[in-house]
Design a protein around this motif. Structure first.
Motif, PDB file in Angstrom:
ATOM      1  N   ASP A 143     -28.425  -1.069 -58.596  1.00  0.00           N
ATOM      2  CA  ASP A 143     -29.174   0.184 -58.478  1.00  0.00           C
ATOM      3  C   ASP A 143     -30.618  -0.049 -58.036  1.00  0.00           C
ATOM      4  OD1 ASP A 143     -26.898   1.547 -59.227  1.00  0.00           O
ATOM      5  OD2 ASP A 143     -27.512   1.760 -61.325  1.00  0.00           O
ATOM      6  N   GLU A 144     -31.232  -1.122 -58.506  1.00  0.00           N
ATOM      7  CA  GLU A 144     -32.619  -1.396 -58.112  1.00  0.00           C
ATOM      8  C   GLU A 144     -32.698  -1.719 -56.615  1.00  0.00           C
ATOM      9  OE1 GLU A 144     -36.568  -1.496 -58.111  1.00  0.00           O
ATOM     10  OE2 GLU A 144     -35.323  -0.820 -59.783  1.00  0.00           O
ATOM     11  N   GLN A 145     -31.731  -2.459 -56.104  1.00  0.00           N
ATOM     12  CA  GLN A 145     -31.705  -2.738 -54.663  1.00  0.00           C
ATOM     13  C   GLN A 145     -31.553  -1.451 -53.870  1.00  0.00           C
ATOM     14  OE1 GLN A 145     -28.444  -5.621 -54.892  1.00  0.00           O
ATOM     15  NE2 GLN A 145     -29.689  -6.964 -53.590  1.00  0.00           N
ATOM     16  N   VAL A 146     -30.705  -0.561 -54.343  1.00  0.00           N
ATOM     17  CA  VAL A 146     -30.492   0.708 -53.648  1.00  0.00           C
ATOM     18  C   VAL A 146     -31.782   1.520 -53.651  1.00  0.00           C
ATOM     19  CG1 VAL A 146     -29.214   2.890 -53.674  1.00  0.00           C
ATOM     20  CG2 VAL A 146     -28.015   0.738 -54.135  1.00  0.00           C
ATOM     21  N   ARG A 147     -32.485   1.572 -54.767  1.00  0.00           N
ATOM     22  CA  ARG A 147     -33.765   2.281 -54.828  1.00  0.00           C
ATOM     23  C   ARG A 147     -34.771   1.678 -53.849  1.00  0.00           C
ATOM     24  NH1 ARG A 147     -32.349   2.948 -60.086  1.00  0.00           N
ATOM     25  NH2 ARG A 147     -33.246   0.989 -60.793  1.00  0.00           N
TER      26      ARG A 147
END
Length: 190
Positions: free
Chosen positions: A170-174
């Protein structure tokens, strides 16, 4: 071959092509694994290349239809840009076999695919032009805009689906969503 038989061939092809590639899958293996007769197979497909093309177009259509729904679900350009990046990764997670197939196989000279892409990109470019005219997005050509917008997310998913990295978090997507906005959005001083 009934529609059910055609669907069995396509579902089987997704599995076999995903495991062995189109080149490594024999027509007899595809036909046998799908459980259709020779005559039934040839009623809808002239060979495994036509199966691969039909499967690829089906995968692209699923992706593009969902992409456009996501694009239109947002009230602002920023929300749409960031939402589509997140959508891309989510779609690849939810449709791993289809996404992997799309990243590894591409039919040559498919008129059905070319027509599908023309319609899709016409709609996306139209949305983009409206946003650019209102000062929300950079006025960039379609290829540059698409690469800046989705190139990093596509590469991240490609690496993951090919086993070269972990599943995107999720952090990569953000981070990719925010980077896409910084790349394509109009900001003060632009």
């Amino acid at each position: 071959m009934s529609a059910d038989g055609r669907e069995r061939v396509l579902r089987t092809a997704l599995e076999l092509f995903g495991r062995d590639g189109v080149t490594g899958t024999t027509l007899s293996a595809l036909r046998a694994a799908s459980g259709v007769s020779v005559g039934s197979f040839y009623h809808h497909f002239s060979g495994k290349e036509q199966v691969a093309e039909a499967l690829f177009v089906e995968c692209v259509a699923m992706y593009q239809d969902a992409f456009l729904v996501e694009l239109k679900a947002h009230d602002s350009a920023r929300a749409a840009v960031e939402g589509v990046v997140a959508f891309h990764v989510r779609w690849c997670r939810e449709h791993r076999d289809r996404a992997r197939f799309m990243f590894t196989e591409r039919p040559a000279g498919s008129e059905a695919l070319a027509e599908r892409n023309r319609m899709f990109f016409r709609e996306v470019r139209s949305w983009w032009r409206v946003q650019a005219r209102h000062g929300a997005l950079r006025d960039a050509d379609g290829v540059t805009a698409f690469v800046l917008w989705l190139g990093p997310a596509q590469e991240l998913c490609r690496l993951w689906l090919n086993g070269q990295s972990a599943e995107p978090g999720d952090e990569q997507v953000r981070e990719l969503s925010e980077a896409a906005w910084r790349s394509v959005g109009r900001h003060d001083g632009d």
